[in-house]
Design a protein around this motif. Structure first.
Motif, short mmCIF file in Angstrom:
data_model
loop_
_atom_site.label_atom_id
_atom_site.label_comp_id
_atom_site.label_asym_id
_atom_site.label_seq_id
_atom_site.Cartn_x
_atom_site.Cartn_y
_atom_site.Cartn_z
N ALA A 64 0.83 -1.21 0.00
CA ALA A 64 0.00 0.00 0.00
C ALA A 64 0.86 1.26 0.00
CB ALA A 64 -0.93 0.00 1.21
N VAL A 65 1.98 1.22 0.72
CA VAL A 65 2.92 2.35 0.70
C VAL A 65 3.39 2.61 -0.73
CG1 VAL A 65 5.23 3.09 1.39
CG2 VAL A 65 3.67 2.13 3.09
N ARG A 66 3.69 1.56 -1.45
CA ARG A 66 4.18 1.71 -2.81
C ARG A 66 3.08 2.22 -3.75
NH1 ARG A 66 7.19 -0.62 0.31
NH2 ARG A 66 9.34 -1.21 -0.13
N ARG A 67 1.88 1.72 -3.59
CA ARG A 67 0.78 2.23 -4.44
C ARG A 67 0.55 3.72 -4.20
NH1 ARG A 67 -1.42 -2.87 -2.97
NH2 ARG A 67 -2.69 -1.90 -1.33
N GLY A 68 0.71 4.15 -2.96
CA GLY A 68 0.55 5.56 -2.66
C GLY A 68 1.57 6.43 -3.38
N LEU A 69 2.79 5.94 -3.53
CA LEU A 69 3.81 6.68 -4.27
C LEU A 69 3.49 6.70 -5.76
CD1 LEU A 69 6.97 5.24 -2.46
CD2 LEU A 69 6.00 7.53 -2.18
N TRP A 70 3.09 5.55 -6.29
CA TRP A 70 2.75 5.48 -7.71
C TRP A 70 1.56 6.37 -8.04
CZ3 TRP A 70 2.82 -0.56 -7.34
CH2 TRP A 70 4.14 -1.01 -7.31
N ASP A 71 0.59 6.43 -7.14
CA ASP A 71 -0.59 7.26 -7.39
C ASP A 71 -0.22 8.74 -7.55
OD1 ASP A 71 -2.18 5.03 -7.19
OD2 ASP A 71 -2.88 5.44 -5.16
N GLN A 72 0.92 9.13 -7.01
CA GLN A 72 1.38 10.52 -7.11
C GLN A 72 2.38 10.72 -8.24
OE1 GLN A 72 1.87 12.52 -3.05
NE2 GLN A 72 1.77 10.36 -2.45
N GLY A 73 2.50 9.72 -9.09
CA GLY A 73 3.33 9.86 -10.29
C GLY A 73 4.79 9.52 -10.10
N LEU A 74 5.17 9.01 -8.93
CA LEU A 74 6.56 8.69 -8.68
C LEU A 74 6.87 7.25 -9.07
CD1 LEU A 74 6.87 10.37 -5.17
CD2 LEU A 74 7.69 11.30 -7.35
N GLY A 75 8.09 7.03 -9.53
CA GLY A 75 8.57 5.68 -9.72
C GLY A 75 9.07 5.13 -8.40
N LEU A 76 9.54 3.89 -8.42
CA LEU A 76 9.96 3.24 -7.19
C LEU A 76 11.34 2.63 -7.35
CD1 LEU A 76 9.03 2.27 -4.30
CD2 LEU A 76 8.46 0.11 -5.43
N ALA A 77 12.21 2.92 -6.39
CA ALA A 77 13.47 2.21 -6.25
C ALA A 77 13.26 1.18 -5.15
CB ALA A 77 14.59 3.17 -5.89
N GLU A 78 13.20 -0.08 -5.54
CA GLU A 78 12.79 -1.15 -4.63
C GLU A 78 13.99 -1.90 -4.06
OE1 GLU A 78 11.10 -2.20 -2.34
OE2 GLU A 78 9.23 -2.62 -3.42
N ALA A 79 13.82 -2.33 -2.80
CA ALA A 79 14.79 -3.20 -2.13
C ALA A 79 16.18 -2.56 -2.06
CB ALA A 79 14.85 -4.57 -2.80
N MET A 80 16.20 -1.25 -1.81
CA MET A 80 17.45 -0.51 -1.68
C MET A 80 17.82 -0.38 -0.20
SD MET A 80 18.28 0.16 -4.83
CE MET A 80 19.47 1.49 -4.68
N ASP A 81 18.80 0.48 0.09
CA ASP A 81 19.19 0.67 1.48
C ASP A 81 18.05 1.26 2.31
OD1 ASP A 81 20.45 2.69 -0.48
OD2 ASP A 81 20.26 3.90 1.33
N THR A 82 17.15 2.03 1.70
CA THR A 82 15.98 2.54 2.43
C THR A 82 15.12 1.40 2.96
OG1 THR A 82 15.98 4.48 0.99
CG2 THR A 82 14.00 4.10 2.28
N ALA A 83 15.12 0.28 2.26
CA ALA A 83 14.39 -0.91 2.69
C ALA A 83 15.21 -1.76 3.65
CB ALA A 83 13.96 -1.74 1.49
N GLN A 84 16.28 -1.16 4.22
CA GLN A 84 17.12 -1.81 5.23
C GLN A 84 17.87 -3.02 4.71
OE1 GLN A 84 13.92 -1.07 8.66
NE2 GLN A 84 15.73 -2.06 9.46
N ARG A 85 18.26 -2.97 3.43
CA ARG A 85 19.12 -4.05 2.91
C ARG A 85 20.42 -4.08 3.73
NH1 ARG A 85 18.28 -5.77 -2.48
NH2 ARG A 85 20.07 -7.16 -2.20
N GLY A 86 20.72 -5.23 4.28
CA GLY A 86 21.92 -5.39 5.08
C GLY A 86 21.83 -4.79 6.46
#
Length: 389
Positions: A64-86
């Motif tokens: 749902a967080v990701r759909r909210g970003l897409w609804d505002q026209g933004l793309g998504l950088a997935e599974a990056m350091d923001t997603a606590q990789r490592g």
């Protein structure tokens, strides 16, 4: 009215003054490519041992967080350091995250762009003691991303600095990966302020020498490089670097301190965006990019200028703990029902920081539900012994 702690530990009343921005779809196509890097939402009812094993993820809320970003026209950088990789999220969880996200993205009416982080974190550093092992580890994750339909981001790996790799080794490893990529990828230069284990990336602690190495890589494999994300928090370096890029290769700013000026550009060159802060400031980011596309630079700066102090607070040193601020704002704004993170990462920042993030988010119009945000801030304050009399 709330009672908030100040930087010196004293308490003072605070009254909300911001005019909330309402999330909405843009009315004009952006002239900049913009990826927001999103966080992972925990499921605290299933996470009995948050410091051990795989994290328990609330998949419905995470999507749902990701759909909210897409609804505002933004793309998504997935599974990056923001997603606590490592830092709480392992590769198997990241792989499932990517697969679920790509299913959602393909079903979304805007068909948003999604780029996904490929790294080497499914193996230990002891298993990655030579270039061949590093290449093989990257290949495993690249294949999973390509199979899911995502664009590959070649994330910076801790393995190469760990073996004290020189420039030739970086060119060997990345050259091999680019040669076999199915589609153009995004390179990733993450500074050691985000991850101390990445000091000396591209084979040198001298930024100018490292820049020469990665530019040589891009020039040799231009057809396979969509762009490069640079997160060094150095505006002058980024401006000089992007001016040297071959035609058609994008500079994706990861500078969470200076993004407003870098995205606007200097009249000759501009940066695109691949930013963790965009997930936290999505309404302002989306509406500012819309204004920029319309040529309204005054409105662009009116919307983004108040977000910069907020971003600088969220990303202040030690910068690697910025992820806590992203999840905190998601909780304040009702995107999730709790403030719990994988590996208990919410404890990486203290109440003085969260109080300042609350103030700055209010002043930037980014507390979209002010009453809810104030209620939840009071809950957090009470847990820290701060109770209004």
């Amino acid at each position: 009215m709330l009672i908030l702690p100040n930087a010196d530990g004293t308490l003072a009343p605070y009254r909300l003054t911001g005019v909330p921005l309402s999330p909405r779809a843009p009315g004009t196509a952006f002239t900049r490519t913009a990826f927001a890097a999103a966080h992972v939402v925990s499921d605290p009812l299933r996470d009995d041992t948050p410091w051990l094993g795989r994290p328990a993820v609330d998949w419905d809320t995470t999507m749902a967080v990701r759909r909210g970003l897409w609804d505002q026209g933004l793309g998504l950088a997935e599974a990056m350091d923001t997603a606590q990789r490592g830092m709480g999220v392992d590769w198997l969880t990241a792989k499932e995250l990517i697969q679920r996200c790509m299913v959602e993205a393909k079903a979304h009416p805007l068909r948003p762009r999604v780029a996904c982080g490929a790294g080497t974190d499914h193996q230990t550093l002891d298993q990655l003691r030579d270039p061949g092992a590093v290449i093989a580890a990257y290949e495993t994750q690249m294949e999973a991303i390509e199979a899911a339909g995502g664009q590959v981001i070649l994330m910076a790996t801790r393995a190469l600095p760990a073996i004290d790799a020189g420039p030739d080794t970086y060119l060997q490893v990345y050259g091999r990966l680019l040669d076999q990529a199915q589609a153009p990828v995004i390179l990733h230069w993450l500074g050691d302020m985000f991850d101390p284990a990445l000091a000396g990336y591209w084979g040198s602690r001298d930024v100018a020498a490292a820049s020469d190495t990665v530019l040589a890589l891009i020039e040799a494999h231009q057809a396979k490089v969509d762009g490069i994300k640079i997160s060094l928090l150095d505006q002058a370096h980024e401006e000089a670097f992007r001016a040297r890029l071959p035609e058609g290769v994008r500079l994706y700013t990861g500078d969470d301190f200076n993004y407003a000026a870098l995205i606007e550009g200097d009249g000759r060159h501009h940066s695109h965006a691949l930013l963790g802060i965009f997930a936290a400031i999505a309404p302002a980011a989306s509406q500012a990019l819309e204004a920029l596309a319309k040529g309204d630079r005054t409105e662009y700066h009116r919307l983004l200028a108040p977000t910069v102090p907020l971003s600088r607070e969220i990303f202040r040193a030690p910068t690697q703990f910025y992820k806590a601020g992203i999840a905190f704002l998601a909780w304040l704004n009702g995107m999730q029902t709790h403030f719990i993170m994988p590996a208990g990462f919410q404890s990486s920042r203290g109440i003085l920081h969260y109080a300042q993030v609350f103030r700055l988010a209010d002043q930037a119009g980014l507390l979209t539900q002010p009453d809810l945000a104030a209620h939840r801030m009071r809950q957090l304050l009470a847990l820290h012994g701060i109770v209004e009399s």
